[in-house]
Design an enzyme around this catalytic site. Structure first.
Site, PDB file in Angstrom:
ATOM      1  N   TYR A 169      37.570  39.426  29.222  1.00 22.49           N
ATOM      2  CA  TYR A 169      38.163  39.558  30.558  1.00 22.49           C
ATOM      3  C   TYR A 169      39.645  39.935  30.422  1.00 22.49           C
ATOM      4  CZ  TYR A 169      39.228  38.245  35.458  1.00 22.49           C
ATOM      5  OH  TYR A 169      39.616  38.247  36.786  1.00 22.49           O
ATOM      6  N   LYS A 173      41.363  43.416  31.657  1.00 22.39           N
ATOM      7  CA  LYS A 173      42.424  43.421  32.672  1.00 22.39           C
ATOM      8  C   LYS A 173      43.725  44.026  32.129  1.00 22.39           C
ATOM      9  CE  LYS A 173      40.120  41.611  36.157  1.00 22.39           C
ATOM     10  NZ  LYS A 173      39.764  42.448  37.322  1.00 22.39           N
TER      11      LYS A 173
HETATM   12  P1  NAI Z   1      34.230  37.523  44.166  1.00 25.18           P
HETATM   13  O1  NAI Z   1      33.208  37.052  43.187  1.00 25.18           O
HETATM   14  O2  NAI Z   1      34.414  36.758  45.420  1.00 25.18           O
HETATM   15  O3  NAI Z   1      33.982  39.055  44.521  1.00 25.18           O
HETATM   16  C1  NAI Z   1      33.701  40.018  43.533  1.00 25.18           C
HETATM   17  C2  NAI Z   1      32.654  40.970  44.058  1.00 25.18           C
HETATM   18  O4  NAI Z   1      32.398  41.950  43.064  1.00 25.18           O
HETATM   19  C3  NAI Z   1      31.310  40.270  44.364  1.00 25.18           C
HETATM   20  O5  NAI Z   1      30.891  40.530  45.694  1.00 25.18           O
HETATM   21  C4  NAI Z   1      30.372  40.870  43.340  1.00 25.18           C
HETATM   22  O6  NAI Z   1      29.032  41.050  43.811  1.00 25.18           O
HETATM   23  C5  NAI Z   1      31.026  42.211  43.059  1.00 25.18           C
HETATM   24  N1  NAI Z   1      30.560  42.754  41.774  1.00 25.18           N
HETATM   25  C6  NAI Z   1      30.377  42.114  40.597  1.00 25.18           C
HETATM   26  N2  NAI Z   1      29.858  42.952  39.696  1.00 25.18           N
HETATM   27  C7  NAI Z   1      29.725  44.159  40.297  1.00 25.18           C
HETATM   28  C8  NAI Z   1      29.240  45.415  39.895  1.00 25.18           C
HETATM   29  N3  NAI Z   1      28.746  45.612  38.656  1.00 25.18           N
HETATM   30  N4  NAI Z   1      29.252  46.440  40.796  1.00 25.18           N
HETATM   31  C9  NAI Z   1      29.722  46.253  42.033  1.00 25.18           C
HETATM   32  N5  NAI Z   1      30.177  45.085  42.494  1.00 25.18           N
HETATM   33  C10 NAI Z   1      30.174  44.040  41.626  1.00 25.18           C
HETATM   34  O7  NAI Z   1      35.590  37.564  43.311  1.00 25.18           O
HETATM   35  P2  NAI Z   1      37.096  37.979  43.676  1.00 25.18           P
HETATM   36  O8  NAI Z   1      37.919  36.890  43.170  1.00 25.18           O
HETATM   37  O9  NAI Z   1      37.243  38.428  45.073  1.00 25.18           O
HETATM   38  O10 NAI Z   1      37.276  39.205  42.665  1.00 25.18           O
HETATM   39  C11 NAI Z   1      37.824  40.453  43.033  1.00 25.18           C
HETATM   40  C12 NAI Z   1      38.662  40.981  41.880  1.00 25.18           C
HETATM   41  O11 NAI Z   1      39.810  40.156  41.718  1.00 25.18           O
HETATM   42  C13 NAI Z   1      37.952  40.991  40.530  1.00 25.18           C
HETATM   43  O12 NAI Z   1      38.272  42.192  39.858  1.00 25.18           O
HETATM   44  C14 NAI Z   1      38.550  39.805  39.824  1.00 25.18           C
HETATM   45  O13 NAI Z   1      38.512  39.952  38.407  1.00 25.18           O
HETATM   46  C15 NAI Z   1      39.954  39.828  40.352  1.00 25.18           C
HETATM   47  N6  NAI Z   1      40.720  38.582  40.228  1.00 25.18           N
HETATM   48  C16 NAI Z   1      40.307  37.418  40.823  1.00 25.18           C
HETATM   49  C17 NAI Z   1      41.099  36.276  40.734  1.00 25.18           C
HETATM   50  C18 NAI Z   1      40.732  34.992  41.412  1.00 25.18           C
HETATM   51  O14 NAI Z   1      41.410  33.983  41.188  1.00 25.18           O
HETATM   52  N7  NAI Z   1      39.743  34.932  42.256  1.00 25.18           N
HETATM   53  C19 NAI Z   1      42.353  36.287  39.979  1.00 25.18           C
HETATM   54  C20 NAI Z   1      42.692  37.569  39.433  1.00 25.18           C
HETATM   55  C21 NAI Z   1      41.893  38.662  39.548  1.00 25.18           C
END
Ligand code: NAI
Length: 265
Positions: A169, A173
């Site tokens: 990860y 990133k």
């Molecule tokens: P979340 O789990 O609520 O949303 C992520 C979405 O991406 C989900 O709806 C999931 O179905 C979708 N997804 C996963 N694999 C996929 C694929 N192969 N193709 C299309 N869609 C896919 O998580 P969140 O937190 O909203 O994540 C959004 C971004 O933010 C991610 O890139 C995550 O790494 C990043 N992030 C999140 C943090 C946190 O604390 N929540 C911190 C820093 C970065």
């Protein structure tokens, strides 16, 4: 002659009428971003893995008078990327803004055997790094057409430093930041800006599994604002980067982390 010049140019702070494609838009920050852009008058392409969840975000947006359409898109599927980019264009119009947001949590230790570690490594790269360049290249012809194309990549504070037990990860990133800079340098000449957001701890599907007590303790110790952020607080910065008025911002990396990464003790 200064006196004859307009006081300010007319750079717009509105995304009304702009077409935005968001990956991973059925949950967390992606969903909040879809809602916010729709509230601001953009035409929103909601994409994610699950049709039912995509449909429900589209229905939520339409329910409050916004404009949206949805498609299933697994970002690791290059053929589907091209298909969806074409469908967005024919349904909503040329894409102006791409938000590479889809992501997954990865736990992996270097001490794990190859057959456990390698798939995690590959998955992290496929979902959170390779897909970003594929989406950007697939959208490029549309993004570059009017000199105001915008790409916003969602990295993480794990792109600036590293936590234990999540090497793939962290590497993906960090890669997103490199990719952002490379795109900014090359696509800038085509009239497309590329910038990157590094969210800190945000309450989403990705972090809801962490027990509340552990989240609170972490926030108290590590985050000057002493709390997790909300998905909306990240979406607001994504919106800012996508504005026509943000036209000279290119290749920057913005932590949205309540000050976490600049706090020493
Ligand atoms: P979340 O789990 O609520 O949303 C992520 C979405 O991406 C989900 O709806 C999931 O179905 C979708 N997804 C996963 N694999 C996929 C694929 N192969 N193709 C299309 N869609 C896919 O998580 P969140 O937190 O909203 O994540 C959004 C971004 O933010 C991610 O890139 C995550 O790494 C990043 N992030 C999140 C943090 C946190 O604390 N929540 C911190 C820093 C970065």
């Amino acid at each position: 002659m200064l006196a004859g010049m307009a006081r300010l140019s007319q750079l717009s702070r509105s995304v009304a009428g702009r077409v935005v494609l968001i990956t991973g838009a059925a949950s967390g920050m992606g969903r909040a971003t879809a809602h916010l852009f729709a509230d601001e008058g953009a035409r929103v392409a909601v994409t994610d893995l699950d049709q039912t969840k995509v449909d429900s975000v589209v229905a939520e947006i339409k329910g409050v008078g916004g404009e949206a359409a949805g498609w299933t898109l697994d970002v690791v599927d290059p053929g589907r990327i091209h298909e969806v980019v074409g469908l967005v264009q024919s349904t909503l119009g040329d894409i102006d803004i791409l938000v590479n947001n889809a992501g997954i949590a990865i736990g992996a230790s270097y001490e794990q055997p190859d057959n456990e570690y390698e798939p995690q490594w590959q998955r992290a790269m496929d979902v959170m790094l390779t897909s970003h360049q594929r989406l950007a290249r697939a959208c490029l012809a549309q993004l570059r057409r009017n000199g105001e194309g915008r790409i916003v990549n969602i990295a993480s504070t794990e792109g600036l430093g590293a936590s234990r037990g999540t090497g793939p990860y962290v590497a993906a990133k960090h890669g997103v930041i490199g990719l952002t800079r490379s795109m900014a340098v090359e696509l800038g000449a085509l009239g497309v800006t590329t910038n990157c957001i590094c969210p800190g701890p945000i309450l989403t599907g990705l972090t809801e599994g962490i027990p509340e007590a552990a989240r609170e303790k972490f926030a108290r110790r590590r985050v000057p604002l002493r709390r997790y952020g909300s998905p909306e607080e990240v979406a607001q910065i994504t919106l800012s980067l996508a504005l026509p008025a943000s036209s000279y911002l290119n290749g920057v990396v913005i932590p949205v982390d309540g000050g976490m990464t600049i706090q020493n003790t």
